[in-house]
Design an enzyme around this catalytic site. Sequence first.
Site, short mmCIF file in Angstrom:
data_model
loop_
_atom_site.label_atom_id
_atom_site.label_comp_id
_atom_site.label_asym_id
_atom_site.label_seq_id
_atom_site.Cartn_x
_atom_site.Cartn_y
_atom_site.Cartn_z
N CYS A 10 -8.18 -0.69 13.39
CA CYS A 10 -8.67 -1.73 14.30
C CYS A 10 -7.59 -2.10 15.31
CB CYS A 10 -9.13 -2.96 13.51
SG CYS A 10 -7.83 -3.75 12.55
N ALA B 128 0.82 -1.22 0.00
CA ALA B 128 0.00 0.00 0.00
C ALA B 128 0.84 1.26 0.00
CB ALA B 128 -0.95 -0.01 1.20
N ASP C 270 -7.74 1.66 5.11
CA ASP C 270 -8.23 0.73 6.12
C ASP C 270 -7.19 -0.38 6.32
OD1 ASP C 270 -11.17 -1.43 6.41
OD2 ASP C 270 -9.78 -0.68 7.91
#
Length: 142
Positions: free
Chosen positions: A81, A21, A41
């Site tokens: 998260c 990414a 994310d």
Amino acid sequence: RFRFRFRFRCGAAAQPIVGDAFKEMERMRSQGDRFDLVIVDPPSMANKKAHIEKAVRAYEKLASIAAGLLRPNGTLVFASCSAKISAQVFEDAIRNGVRKAGGRLQIFEKTGHAFDHPVIFDQGSYLKCVYAKLATTQKSSS
């Protein structure tokens, strides 16, 4: 290492991208690609206290690169998260990363767990998401 996959299902022409990414987003940014919406994310980055500092730096870097991919007034959606990262530290990391890219965030929504996902233990509030508009800042010429 993070894997990055892009798929668009609204009838618009799109090309799936799979890769690291950080590298792929940086490549797109350096090519001048700009978008109205960028969603970041990543997987959990801080499973232990010892990982917090590195995770915060990674969030800042991702936010900086993502800001460089947004058109003026574009929308950034950034989720986490990581249970060891508080919502405030997460938000600060995103703001710092965007600031480093010469932008300013205008947060219009923050979300966490849905009502059907009760938080009943310490660090149970690990889901965090920030929705923001990117406003470019004017750099002084002095």
